[in-house]
Design an enzyme around this catalytic site. Structure first.
Site, short mmCIF file in Angstrom:
data_model
loop_
_atom_site.label_atom_id
_atom_site.label_comp_id
_atom_site.label_asym_id
_atom_site.label_seq_id
_atom_site.Cartn_x
_atom_site.Cartn_y
_atom_site.Cartn_z
N ASP A 108 1.89 -14.40 -5.15
CA ASP A 108 3.26 -14.23 -5.66
C ASP A 108 4.16 -15.40 -5.33
O ASP A 108 5.01 -15.79 -6.13
CB ASP A 108 3.89 -12.97 -5.03
CG ASP A 108 3.87 -11.80 -5.98
OD1 ASP A 108 3.21 -11.90 -7.02
OD2 ASP A 108 4.53 -10.79 -5.67
N HIS A 285 8.60 -2.03 -8.91
CA HIS A 285 7.97 -3.11 -8.14
C HIS A 285 8.03 -4.43 -8.89
O HIS A 285 8.33 -5.48 -8.33
CB HIS A 285 6.51 -2.77 -7.84
CG HIS A 285 6.36 -1.67 -6.84
ND1 HIS A 285 6.87 -1.75 -5.58
CD2 HIS A 285 5.77 -0.45 -6.93
CE1 HIS A 285 6.59 -0.63 -4.91
NE2 HIS A 285 5.93 0.17 -5.72
N LEU A 286 7.73 -4.35 -10.19
CA LEU A 286 7.78 -5.57 -11.00
C LEU A 286 9.21 -6.13 -10.99
O LEU A 286 9.42 -7.34 -10.92
CB LEU A 286 7.36 -5.23 -12.43
CG LEU A 286 6.77 -6.32 -13.29
CD1 LEU A 286 5.71 -7.12 -12.54
CD2 LEU A 286 6.14 -5.72 -14.55
N ALA A 287 10.18 -5.20 -11.01
CA ALA A 287 11.58 -5.64 -11.03
C ALA A 287 11.87 -6.56 -9.85
O ALA A 287 12.41 -7.65 -10.02
CB ALA A 287 12.50 -4.42 -11.01
N ASP A 288 11.49 -6.12 -8.63
CA ASP A 288 11.84 -6.99 -7.50
C ASP A 288 11.00 -8.26 -7.50
O ASP A 288 11.47 -9.33 -7.13
CB ASP A 288 11.82 -6.22 -6.17
CG ASP A 288 10.44 -6.00 -5.59
OD1 ASP A 288 9.78 -6.98 -5.27
OD2 ASP A 288 10.04 -4.83 -5.41
N GLN A 289 9.76 -8.16 -7.98
CA GLN A 289 8.90 -9.36 -8.00
C GLN A 289 9.33 -10.37 -9.05
O GLN A 289 9.02 -11.56 -8.96
CB GLN A 289 7.45 -8.97 -8.23
CG GLN A 289 6.86 -8.17 -7.07
CD GLN A 289 5.54 -7.53 -7.44
OE1 GLN A 289 4.75 -8.09 -8.18
NE2 GLN A 289 5.31 -6.33 -6.94
N HIS A 309 15.00 -4.45 -1.84
CA HIS A 309 14.25 -5.67 -2.14
C HIS A 309 15.03 -6.54 -3.13
O HIS A 309 15.15 -7.74 -2.95
CB HIS A 309 12.89 -5.33 -2.76
CG HIS A 309 11.84 -5.03 -1.74
ND1 HIS A 309 11.47 -3.77 -1.41
CD2 HIS A 309 11.08 -5.84 -0.99
CE1 HIS A 309 10.52 -3.81 -0.49
NE2 HIS A 309 10.26 -5.06 -0.22
N1 LIG Z 1 2.15 -0.03 -5.25
C1 LIG Z 1 2.67 -1.22 -5.53
N2 LIG Z 1 2.52 -1.76 -6.75
C2 LIG Z 1 3.04 -2.97 -7.04
N3 LIG Z 1 3.75 -3.72 -6.17
C3 LIG Z 1 3.94 -3.21 -4.93
C4 LIG Z 1 3.41 -1.94 -4.55
N4 LIG Z 1 3.77 -1.70 -3.27
C5 LIG Z 1 4.50 -2.77 -2.87
N5 LIG Z 1 4.61 -3.68 -3.85
C6 LIG Z 1 5.33 -4.96 -3.82
O1 LIG Z 1 4.93 -5.67 -2.65
C7 LIG Z 1 6.03 -6.41 -2.14
C8 LIG Z 1 6.19 -6.05 -0.67
O2 LIG Z 1 7.16 -6.88 -0.11
P1 LIG Z 1 7.69 -6.63 1.38
O3 LIG Z 1 8.61 -7.69 1.74
O4 LIG Z 1 8.15 -5.22 1.51
O5 LIG Z 1 6.34 -6.63 2.17
P2 LIG Z 1 5.59 -7.61 3.08
O6 LIG Z 1 5.52 -8.98 2.56
O7 LIG Z 1 4.30 -6.91 3.38
O8 LIG Z 1 6.50 -7.67 4.36
P3 LIG Z 1 6.97 -6.55 5.32
O9 LIG Z 1 5.81 -6.24 6.20
O10 LIG Z 1 8.06 -7.21 6.00
O11 LIG Z 1 7.41 -5.37 4.50
C9 LIG Z 1 7.23 -6.08 -3.00
O12 LIG Z 1 7.39 -7.08 -3.98
C10 LIG Z 1 6.82 -4.76 -3.67
O13 LIG Z 1 7.40 -4.55 -4.94
#
Ligand SMILES: Nc1ncnc2c1ncn2[C@@H]1O[C@H](COP(=O)(O)OP(=O)(O)OP(=O)(O)O)[C@@H](O)[C@H]1O
Length: 337
Positions: A108, A285-289, A309
């Site tokens: 990502d 999820h896609l929205a924040d990504q 997020h």
């Molecule tokens: N089931 C899912 N499907 C698609 N995307 C997901 C799913 N679960 C989580 N994500 C995505 O994964 C990302 C997680 O980011 P986040 O900062 O919370 O986690 P991280 O990098 O593991 O760090 P932290 O441990 O601090 O939470 C976000 O973009 C979220 O949208």
């Protein structure tokens, strides 16, 4: 040097800052990394993301180790310091994300960089392909990448081995070519054109038909793509990928020892039903990504809700001069840049 506060979010703030620094060439120092998490500071998967992006943009780093609550990232200086040739944005990187740290999340951090690349990137990572709290591999491969390709991204991904919790050991490679993003135009989803359940399970689960049962519980009427894979740990995942006239969305379930195949499928089915009841163009999820991509590409994305997020990423992008706005129109939330 941008001085960033990482305390309001998690790894996503780290990844977004890395992408911005690689694209702009501007250095940053992040303090209070993941401060509100129960295990604050950088974790292995965040160190891996820093290493991968640093390789691509020839960055010098300081303070990058597990547990570190502050680190510095300076693009385009490592080669100069070593008195080597002029740095070039691109090239290959090979990084151990570690145990079941998420491989797709490290990928990502590299996607927004496509817009500034001088040469292609090849990133070969080992770790978790299907890990908790992260996009499963097939979500990245069959939802996010196709959507971004439709907006100009030139990239391919392949998986040589699946990696499940706790041992990981998965192997996947992402190739990204210099790309010109079109502004994201994701305000309507339109009619649904296809629905596919990508269901994967570790090979020993074949005798219990776990992958078939997951897919059936996720969506009996969808096209089912079933896969059994050799892996270091027993695990499974299902991704329900919906293709609409003007958008895409994905809904997931992840298997573990305490969750039945039916429950894994139902988790995806429930998320899908909730999405179809609403008015958004992409899933939450896609929205924040997509926010970091939106910053570099411009455009509009209609998301189900404003998550923490989204808010924290929008604030961080502002530090790099990207003006991203979020507006609630009552039925959904429009994020624009
Ligand atoms: N089931 C899912 N499907 C698609 N995307 C997901 C799913 N679960 C989580 N994500 C995505 O994964 C990302 C997680 O980011 P986040 O900062 O919370 O986690 P991280 O990098 O593991 O760090 P932290 O441990 O601090 O939470 C976000 O973009 C979220 O949208």
């Amino acid at each position: 040097m941008h001085v960033l506060d990482g305390s309001s979010g998690g790894g996503q703030l780290v990844r977004t800052a890395l992408s911005c620094a690689a694209v702009s060439g501007e250095p940053f120092r992040m303090r209070y990394v993941r401060r509100a998490r129960s295990n604050p500071g950088l974790q292995a998967q965040h160190c891996a993301a820093i290493e991968a992006v640093a390789d691509i943009c020839d960055a010098a780093t300081e303070g990058v180790e597990v547990g570190s609550e502050a680190f510095t990232f300076e693009p385009r200086v490592a080669a100069e310091e070593a008195d080597e040739e002029e740095p070039v944005l691109g090239g290959s990187t090979s990084v151990e994300v570690g145990t079941a740290g998420s491989v797709p999340l490290v990928f990502d951090a590299l996607l927004p960089v496509a817009t500034a690349l001088e040469e292609p990137i090849e990133a070969s990572l080992t770790g978790g392909t299907d890990a908790k709290w992260a996009p499963p591999f097939d979500y990245f491969r069959h939802v996010k990448l196709p959507l971004l390709r439709e907006h100009g991204l030139e990239a391919e991904v392949s998986v040589d081995r699946r990696g499940f919790y706790p041992r990981g050991g998965g192997e996947a490679t992402l190739t990204v070519h210099p790309s010109e993003f079109a502004p994201l135009s994701l305000t309507e989803r339109g009619a649904r054109e296809s629905l596919t359940a990508y269901s994967v399970a570790e090979a020993s689960l074949a005798e219990d038909d776990v992958a078939e049962r997951q897919a059936e519980a996720a969506a009996p009427d969808a096209t089912h793509e079933i896969e059994y894979a050799e892996a270091d740990s027993v695990g499974s995942a299902v991704v329900l990928a919906a293709e609409y006239e003007q958008s895409r969305a994905g809904f997931t379930g992840l298997g573990d020892r305490t969750t039945s195949a039916e429950e894994v499928g139902e988790a995806a089915a429930e998320a899908f039903a909730e999405f179809e009841d609403g008015d958004a163009a992409v899933d939450g999820h896609l929205a924040d990504q997509l926010v970091p991509i939106l910053a570099v590409a411009g455009g509009e994305v209609r998301a189900p809700e404003v998550t923490t997020h989204v808010e924290t990423v929008v604030d961080l992008l502002g530090e790099f001069g990207y003006d991203v706005t979020v507006e609630d129109d009552g039925d959904a939330v429009v994020i624009s840049a």
